[in-house]
Design a protein around this motif. Sequence first.
Motif, PDB file in Angstrom:
ATOM      1  N   SER A 471       0.841  -1.197   0.000  1.00 46.45           N
ATOM      2  CA  SER A 471       0.000   0.000   0.000  1.00 46.45           C
ATOM      3  C   SER A 471       0.879   1.250   0.000  1.00 46.45           C
ATOM      4  O   SER A 471       1.728   1.416   0.884  1.00 46.45           O
ATOM      5  N   PRO A 472       0.684   2.154  -0.960  1.00 44.59           N
ATOM      6  CA  PRO A 472       1.533   3.360  -1.001  1.00 44.59           C
ATOM      7  C   PRO A 472       1.226   4.349   0.116  1.00 44.59           C
ATOM      8  O   PRO A 472       1.991   5.283   0.344  1.00 44.59           O
ATOM      9  N   ARG A 473       0.104   4.146   0.817  1.00 42.97           N
ATOM     10  CA  ARG A 473      -0.303   5.092   1.863  1.00 42.97           C
ATOM     11  C   ARG A 473       0.244   4.728   3.237  1.00 42.97           C
ATOM     12  O   ARG A 473       0.057   5.476   4.189  1.00 42.97           O
ATOM     13  N   LYS A 474       0.857   3.557   3.350  1.00 36.70           N
ATOM     14  CA  LYS A 474       1.325   3.106   4.661  1.00 36.70           C
ATOM     15  C   LYS A 474       2.840   3.125   4.728  1.00 36.70           C
ATOM     16  O   LYS A 474       3.522   2.863   3.739  1.00 36.70           O
ATOM     17  N   SER A 475       3.348   3.412   5.908  1.00 34.60           N
ATOM     18  CA  SER A 475       4.793   3.379   6.123  1.00 34.60           C
ATOM     19  C   SER A 475       5.269   1.934   6.152  1.00 34.60           C
ATOM     20  O   SER A 475       4.471   0.993   6.292  1.00 34.60           O
ATOM     21  N   GLU A 482       1.302  -5.240   9.552  1.00 34.92           N
ATOM     22  CA  GLU A 482      -0.087  -5.418   9.126  1.00 34.92           C
ATOM     23  C   GLU A 482      -0.591  -6.846   9.306  1.00 34.92           C
ATOM     24  O   GLU A 482      -1.756  -7.045   9.695  1.00 34.92           O
ATOM     25  N   TYR A 515       8.164   5.259   2.948  1.00 33.87           N
ATOM     26  CA  TYR A 515       7.030   4.707   2.212  1.00 33.87           C
ATOM     27  C   TYR A 515       7.556   3.906   1.013  1.00 33.87           C
ATOM     28  O   TYR A 515       8.700   4.100   0.594  1.00 33.87           O
ATOM     29  N   HIS A 517       7.415   3.972  -2.182  1.00 33.85           N
ATOM     30  CA  HIS A 517       8.011   4.635  -3.344  1.00 33.85           C
ATOM     31  C   HIS A 517       9.396   5.185  -3.057  1.00 33.85           C
ATOM     32  O   HIS A 517      10.119   5.574  -3.972  1.00 33.85           O
TER      33      HIS A 517
END
Length: 687
Positions: A471-475, A482, A515, A517
Motif C-alpha cells: 500500500s503506497p499510503r502506509k509506512s 499489518e 514509504y 516509493h
Amino acid sequence: MPKDATHTPETLLDVRNLSVDFRTPRGRVKALRDISFPIRKNRIIGIVGESGSGKSTVLWALLGLLAKNAEVMGGEVRFGDRDLLHASETQLRATRGEEISVVFQDPMTSQIPVLTYGRQMRDILYRRPDVSAAEKRRMAVEMLGKVGIPDPDKRIDQYPHHFSGGMRQRAGIAMALLTGPQLLLADEPTTALDVTMEAQIIHLLQDLQKELDATVVVVSHNLGLIAELCDDVVVMYAGEVVEAGEVHEIFHNAQHPYTRALLECDPARIDDVSRKLPVIPGDIPDLTKALSGCIYAPRCQRALPVCRENTPPDVARGGMSLARCHLLDGPHHDPSWPPPLDVMTVGQGEASVSKPARVKSDEPLLEVSDLNVQFETVGPLRARLKGIDQRHVDAVLDVSLSVAPGETVGLVGESGSGKTTLGRCVLNLVPAQGGSVRFEGQEIRNMPEGRFKPLRRDMAMMFQDPVGSLSPRKSIRALITEPFQIHGVTGVDLDAEAERLAEMVRLPKPFLSRYPHELSGGQARRVGVARALALNPKLIIADEPTAGLDVSVQGEILNLMADLQAEHGLGYLIITHNLPVVRHIADRLAIMYLGRIVEEGRTDEVFARPVHPYTQALVEGVPQPDPDRRRAHVSISGEVPSLLNRPKGCDFAGRCPFAQDLCRAEKPPHVTMADGRRHACHFPLGQ
C-alpha cells in the motif's frame, strides 16, 4: 573520457559531460555527473549497472523526456550537427520517432490497449501526409512480418491484449522501427520475458540491426543479455561512467573493481552451488550528499585512502575503452590488478548452512495431487447464443508436486504456463475444479474462507511486484506489522516486532518510517520478505522473488532466504523463469508447460541430464555473461500455444524438434524413472 575517444568519424551520437539533477524534498539528487561516451554507427551499445546508477536517465535526457523536476546542469548531446539538449520542443518532436525511436520496458503500458496495432502504427506515420492509408497499412504489415509476428495481415487488426508478452515486445520493436530511425533506444527490453522469449528478442534485434544498418542502445542490468547482444559496453555506477569498452574487453579483461564485482556476482558464472552467492557489500551512495574521491570507494574491496579523497584518473586503452581507477595508473598503480578472471575479488559468502532435518511425518508439508484449475472464457448465455461448446480452459492440468519442511522446490516455465495460478490456488485465492491440495495432511482445496483463514498464518506469499503489492499510503513500519492486525494477534508490541523483522531481513531501522516509493527494488523486496515472515509461517510461496533485481541484490535476497530457511525450517515453493537463480536455491525442480508439469526431479540431475526436450531447451537457452558463448540459434522457436486451442497430443509437440506422429496424437502420461524423476514425454532424451 578522453577527447579522442568521443570524436571519431563513425560516431552517430556523442554524449559529452552530461550532468542532470533532480529537485526533491530531500534535496538535489545528482543523478548524472559528467557523463561522456560515444555511440558508434551501426553497432549495438549496452549500458549496464545497478538500479539507481542513472542508466534510464541517460536515455530520457537524450530524448528530452526527463521529469519536470529534472534539470540539466551541463554538457552536450551531439546528434549530427545538433545539440539535442538545446533543441526546441518542435525540433525534438521532429527527432523523436523519425530519427530516434524507443522500445519501452513494459509493452503493455506503453501501447494503447483500446486501439488495434494497425491504428497505432498508422498514427506513428502521421508526419507523412503524402503516404496513403493503404500504403501505411502495407508498411505496418511488412514490419510486423520482419519482427516475426505470424499472419501479420490478420494480426495487425488485433489489440495488445490479444498478444503474448513476447509478441507484444516484438510489436513494440516493429512500431519503433516503422519510421526507419537512425538510432533505436531499448530500455530493459527483455526484463519481463523468460529465457526462450529473451533469446528470440536478442536474435531479432541483432538481425534487424544488420538488415537495417541501425544503431541500437540497450539499457539492462542483465549481464548475459549485454554479453550476447552488444558490441560496446558502458558501465555506470551512481551516476558516473566507471568503465567503457568493446564487449570482449569488458567481459574478459574488466579493469574497474565495480565491473569485476558485477561479473563475479552473476549466478550464471558460478558453478559451485554449495556456497552462498557473492554480493557487493553496501549500497549505492546517497546522491543528495556531497561526494568526493572515487564514487565506488565505500564498497570497494581494494580501496586505498587516496580513493576516498581524490578523483580517480581516466585510464584510456585506445578506441572508446577507458576505466576510472587509481589502481590502473599514477603513483598508486597496482601491477597485480586486475587478477585473472578465475580469481574472486568480492566475498564469496560462507558455505551454505546445512538445512534442518526433515520433520518426520507420513505427510509432507504441502502435497498437491492431480490438480485442475479452469477459467471460464465465455458466459453461459453468450455460449448458448453463439453455439460455443468450450466455455472453459485448463490453466492447470493434472499437476502433482510436494514440498517438505526445510525444502525448496522451484516451479519453472515460460510466461503463461500456469505457475502463478498454481501458487494462488494453493493459497485458496483461485478455486480448483479437481484434484487435491493438502497442507500438513489436511485437505484445503476450496476450503471456505472462514475455516481457511487460521491456516493462512502458516502459509505466506511473496508477490512478484514488491512495490505494487504494498500500500503506497502506509509506512514500512505499518506494512510489516499489518499481518498481526489482519489476523487479530494481540499482546504483541508492534514497534518491537517491526524492528525485529527489519533486523531479520537486514533492513536499516530508519527505513521503517519511509514509504514504498522511497525504496529501491531490493529494499522493497526485503519488506515483502519481512511481511511474509511476520507470523512465522511454515510454507512460503515466492512468485519471482528476484525479478527485476540486480545480480548483487539477487544474491542478498537468496542468501537471506537460505539463512531463514536453515533457521526456521521453512518450506519454499519458488515460482520463477530465472534458471541460474533457481539452480542455486532449489532442491528439486518442477518444469511446467501449458499448465502441465513435464519434468520433475532433483535440481542437479535436471540440469545435468534433462529428459524432456522442453527442459533441455530451457537449460541450453540461458544467456551466458560471456560474448564468446553466444547462442548460434534460438533454443525454442514459436510461441506457447493458446489455452483455447490446446494441442490434441503433447502440448509441446508443435515446438519440439524431436516430435513424432505419436506425440501429435496422444498426450503423454507421467512416468516415474528409476532415479525418482518424473516426466511426461513419449520419447524422453537419453532413454
